[in-house]
Design a protein around this motif. Sequence first.
Motif, PDB file in Angstrom:
ATOM      1  N   LEU A 103       0.829  -1.200   0.000  1.00 18.10           N
ATOM      2  CA  LEU A 103       0.000   0.000   0.000  1.00 18.10           C
ATOM      3  C   LEU A 103       0.867   1.254   0.000  1.00 18.10           C
ATOM      4  O   LEU A 103       0.578   2.221  -0.718  1.00 18.10           O
ATOM      5  CB  LEU A 103      -0.928  -0.017   1.218  1.00 18.10           C
ATOM      6  CG  LEU A 103      -1.864   1.185   1.378  1.00 18.10           C
ATOM      7  CD1 LEU A 103      -2.808   1.301   0.194  1.00 18.10           C
ATOM      8  CD2 LEU A 103      -2.661   1.069   2.683  1.00 18.10           C
ATOM      9  N   PHE A 104       1.943   1.235   0.791  1.00 15.79           N
ATOM     10  CA  PHE A 104       2.830   2.394   0.834  1.00 15.79           C
ATOM     11  C   PHE A 104       3.452   2.638  -0.534  1.00 15.79           C
ATOM     12  O   PHE A 104       3.516   3.787  -1.003  1.00 15.79           O
ATOM     13  CB  PHE A 104       3.922   2.199   1.886  1.00 15.79           C
ATOM     14  CG  PHE A 104       4.857   3.376   1.983  1.00 15.79           C
ATOM     15  CD1 PHE A 104       4.487   4.516   2.685  1.00 15.79           C
ATOM     16  CD2 PHE A 104       6.101   3.356   1.369  1.00 15.79           C
ATOM     17  CE1 PHE A 104       5.336   5.609   2.768  1.00 15.79           C
ATOM     18  CE2 PHE A 104       6.955   4.445   1.443  1.00 15.79           C
ATOM     19  CZ  PHE A 104       6.567   5.575   2.145  1.00 15.79           C
ATOM     20  N   PHE A 105       3.916   1.593  -1.198  1.00 17.89           N
ATOM     21  CA  PHE A 105       4.497   1.751  -2.527  1.00 17.89           C
ATOM     22  C   PHE A 105       3.475   2.328  -3.508  1.00 17.89           C
ATOM     23  O   PHE A 105       3.825   3.131  -4.380  1.00 17.89           O
ATOM     24  CB  PHE A 105       5.026   0.411  -3.043  1.00 17.89           C
ATOM     25  CG  PHE A 105       6.468   0.148  -2.715  1.00 17.89           C
ATOM     26  CD1 PHE A 105       7.469   0.423  -3.634  1.00 17.89           C
ATOM     27  CD2 PHE A 105       6.835  -0.384  -1.489  1.00 17.89           C
ATOM     28  CE1 PHE A 105       8.807   0.184  -3.336  1.00 17.89           C
ATOM     29  CE2 PHE A 105       8.167  -0.635  -1.183  1.00 17.89           C
ATOM     30  CZ  PHE A 105       9.157  -0.348  -2.111  1.00 17.89           C
ATOM     31  N   GLU A 106       2.230   1.930  -3.383  1.00 17.03           N
ATOM     32  CA  GLU A 106       1.183   2.428  -4.273  1.00 17.03           C
ATOM     33  C   GLU A 106       0.917   3.915  -4.064  1.00 17.03           C
ATOM     34  O   GLU A 106       0.658   4.652  -5.017  1.00 17.03           O
ATOM     35  CB  GLU A 106      -0.118   1.657  -4.031  1.00 17.03           C
ATOM     36  CG  GLU A 106      -0.104   0.214  -4.510  1.00 17.03           C
ATOM     37  CD  GLU A 106      -1.346  -0.545  -4.053  1.00 17.03           C
ATOM     38  OE1 GLU A 106      -2.311   0.110  -3.602  1.00 17.03           O
ATOM     39  OE2 GLU A 106      -1.348  -1.787  -4.136  1.00 17.03           O
ATOM     40  N   LYS A 107       0.986   4.378  -2.811  1.00 10.99           N
ATOM     41  CA  LYS A 107       0.574   5.738  -2.472  1.00 10.99           C
ATOM     42  C   LYS A 107       1.716   6.730  -2.357  1.00 10.99           C
ATOM     43  O   LYS A 107       1.492   7.945  -2.395  1.00 10.99           O
ATOM     44  CB  LYS A 107      -0.189   5.723  -1.140  1.00 10.99           C
ATOM     45  CG  LYS A 107      -1.429   4.832  -1.125  1.00 10.99           C
ATOM     46  CD  LYS A 107      -2.495   5.340  -2.064  1.00 10.99           C
ATOM     47  CE  LYS A 107      -3.757   4.501  -1.987  1.00 10.99           C
ATOM     48  NZ  LYS A 107      -4.787   4.967  -2.951  1.00 10.99           N
ATOM     49  N   ASN A 144      11.258  -1.999   8.604  1.00 12.46           N
ATOM     50  CA  ASN A 144      11.616  -2.782   9.791  1.00 12.46           C
ATOM     51  C   ASN A 144      12.346  -1.964  10.835  1.00 12.46           C
ATOM     52  O   ASN A 144      12.645  -2.453  11.913  1.00 12.46           O
ATOM     53  CB  ASN A 144      12.512  -3.966   9.386  1.00 12.46           C
ATOM     54  CG  ASN A 144      11.688  -5.180   9.007  1.00 12.46           C
ATOM     55  OD1 ASN A 144      10.482  -5.203   9.164  1.00 12.46           O
ATOM     56  ND2 ASN A 144      12.352  -6.185   8.487  1.00 12.46           N
ATOM     57  N   ILE A 145      12.655  -0.729  10.500  1.00 13.97           N
ATOM     58  CA  ILE A 145      13.402   0.137  11.403  1.00 13.97           C
ATOM     59  C   ILE A 145      12.640   1.456  11.532  1.00 13.97           C
ATOM     60  O   ILE A 145      12.085   1.958  10.558  1.00 13.97           O
ATOM     61  CB  ILE A 145      14.841   0.370  10.887  1.00 13.97           C
ATOM     62  CG1 ILE A 145      15.707   1.084  11.918  1.00 13.97           C
ATOM     63  CG2 ILE A 145      14.847   1.104   9.568  1.00 13.97           C
ATOM     64  CD1 ILE A 145      17.173   1.159  11.525  1.00 13.97           C
ATOM     65  N   GLY A 146      12.566   1.990  12.724  1.00 12.50           N
ATOM     66  CA  GLY A 146      11.916   3.272  12.895  1.00 12.50           C
ATOM     67  C   GLY A 146      10.403   3.183  12.816  1.00 12.50           C
ATOM     68  O   GLY A 146       9.778   2.251  13.309  1.00 12.50           O
ATOM     69  N   THR A 147       9.804   4.126  12.140  1.00  8.83           N
ATOM     70  CA  THR A 147       8.353   4.290  12.087  1.00  8.83           C
ATOM     71  C   THR A 147       7.745   3.503  10.932  1.00  8.83           C
ATOM     72  O   THR A 147       8.308   3.486   9.836  1.00  8.83           O
ATOM     73  CB  THR A 147       8.028   5.786  11.901  1.00  8.83           C
ATOM     74  OG1 THR A 147       8.688   6.542  12.909  1.00  8.83           O
ATOM     75  CG2 THR A 147       6.535   6.041  11.969  1.00  8.83           C
ATOM     76  N   PRO A 148       6.587   2.857  11.135  1.00  7.34           N
ATOM     77  CA  PRO A 148       5.883   2.253   9.996  1.00  7.34           C
ATOM     78  C   PRO A 148       5.628   3.326   8.939  1.00  7.34           C
ATOM     79  O   PRO A 148       5.132   4.415   9.267  1.00  7.34           O
ATOM     80  CB  PRO A 148       4.572   1.748  10.615  1.00  7.34           C
ATOM     81  CG  PRO A 148       4.895   1.512  12.053  1.00  7.34           C
ATOM     82  CD  PRO A 148       5.889   2.598  12.413  1.00  7.34           C
ATOM     83  N   PHE A 152       4.029   8.178   8.173  1.00  9.88           N
ATOM     84  CA  PHE A 152       4.541   9.470   7.695  1.00  9.88           C
ATOM     85  C   PHE A 152       4.192   9.723   6.228  1.00  9.88           C
ATOM     86  O   PHE A 152       4.691  10.667   5.617  1.00  9.88           O
ATOM     87  CB  PHE A 152       6.050   9.615   7.933  1.00  9.88           C
ATOM     88  CG  PHE A 152       6.922   8.517   7.375  1.00  9.88           C
ATOM     89  CD1 PHE A 152       7.113   8.364   6.015  1.00  9.88           C
ATOM     90  CD2 PHE A 152       7.584   7.642   8.229  1.00  9.88           C
ATOM     91  CE1 PHE A 152       7.945   7.380   5.509  1.00  9.88           C
ATOM     92  CE2 PHE A 152       8.416   6.636   7.737  1.00  9.88           C
ATOM     93  CZ  PHE A 152       8.591   6.515   6.357  1.00  9.88           C
ATOM     94  N   LEU A 153       3.310   8.909   5.665  1.00  5.25           N
ATOM     95  CA  LEU A 153       2.946   9.054   4.249  1.00  5.25           C
ATOM     96  C   LEU A 153       2.423  10.456   3.928  1.00  5.25           C
ATOM     97  O   LEU A 153       2.795  11.054   2.910  1.00  5.25           O
ATOM     98  CB  LEU A 153       1.900   7.995   3.875  1.00  5.25           C
ATOM     99  CG  LEU A 153       1.377   8.014   2.435  1.00  5.25           C
ATOM    100  CD1 LEU A 153       2.511   7.800   1.435  1.00  5.25           C
ATOM    101  CD2 LEU A 153       0.292   6.951   2.243  1.00  5.25           C
TER     102      LEU A 153
END
Length: 308
Positions: A103-107, A144-148, A152-153
């Motif tokens: 989903l992140f890659f899409e948006k 895998n590191i920091g914030t999902p 921050f999208l």
Amino acid sequence: MNDFKDKKIAILGLGAEGDSLVRYLFQSGASVTIFDQNKESDLVSQFVIRAREGGCQIISQDLDSIDLNVFDIVFRSPGVRLSTISIQNAMKMGVKVSSATKLFFEKCPATIIGVTGTKGKGTTSTLIYEMLKKGGKNACIGGNIGTPPLDFLDSLHPESVVVLELSSFQLQDLEVSPHIGVLLMITSEHMDYHESIEEYVDAKRNLLRFQDTEDFAIVNHDYPASNESDIYTSGRVYKVSREQVVDQGCYVYENAIWLKMGEKAERIVDVKDVALPGRHNLENVCAAIVTAACAGLDMKAIIPVIRS
């Protein structure tokens, strides 16, 4: 968010990514059901509270026994195998199966730098992120590191750069690759999750598999499974090594780190000036250097991070 209005959505696993999805979908108008094989009392309490506040139903159930065919979209958490019976049945029935990473890659409107490998991905991701910040970039780090990254999208724009540390679990069903893909050392691991070493390596290679000629692939030359992954990308390939000189990329030679991107090799820094201890970290430093160079950074942003 209109993509999810009036949709029936299932989230498999209420871990950090599941919680991030809940928050992302909070005002979407979707009907969200969360399935987790753990009892609700064993889940992180703040995740449960947020899910309840978002109007989500939480069901504790063996994931293999769920009927997912009644949902429009199923989001799989990284720890949930793609081979899970309920997921396979849903896919056969045409249900869309996705993940927070997909989903992140899409948006995402920003440039994405993806980093994976059996070891070193956290170190390398952090080095790249620090170099980007030193170079004045609007940089974020997640995965895998920091914030999902969904968290921050909304703060991203086309000039932003996102560094994602990605596991084989997240990469297994990815159908798009980052603009810069960094494939570090690959050795046998996670055989309790993957059905074979071949499946594990194949999942890692999705980092590069969908790149085009405008993208960059950074590959560790010292490990066969990584080195041989260059045939799976259409991107411009640069290799890293702490054992030998490479034709294009970053390498250790005569107690110094060298970068070659074109005709001439440039001496970047002496090995004795690298702050990270351990010779194995020279691989990670080399990978970060060539990645930063591909991202348009100059040595004023790169060298101080290596030394500190």
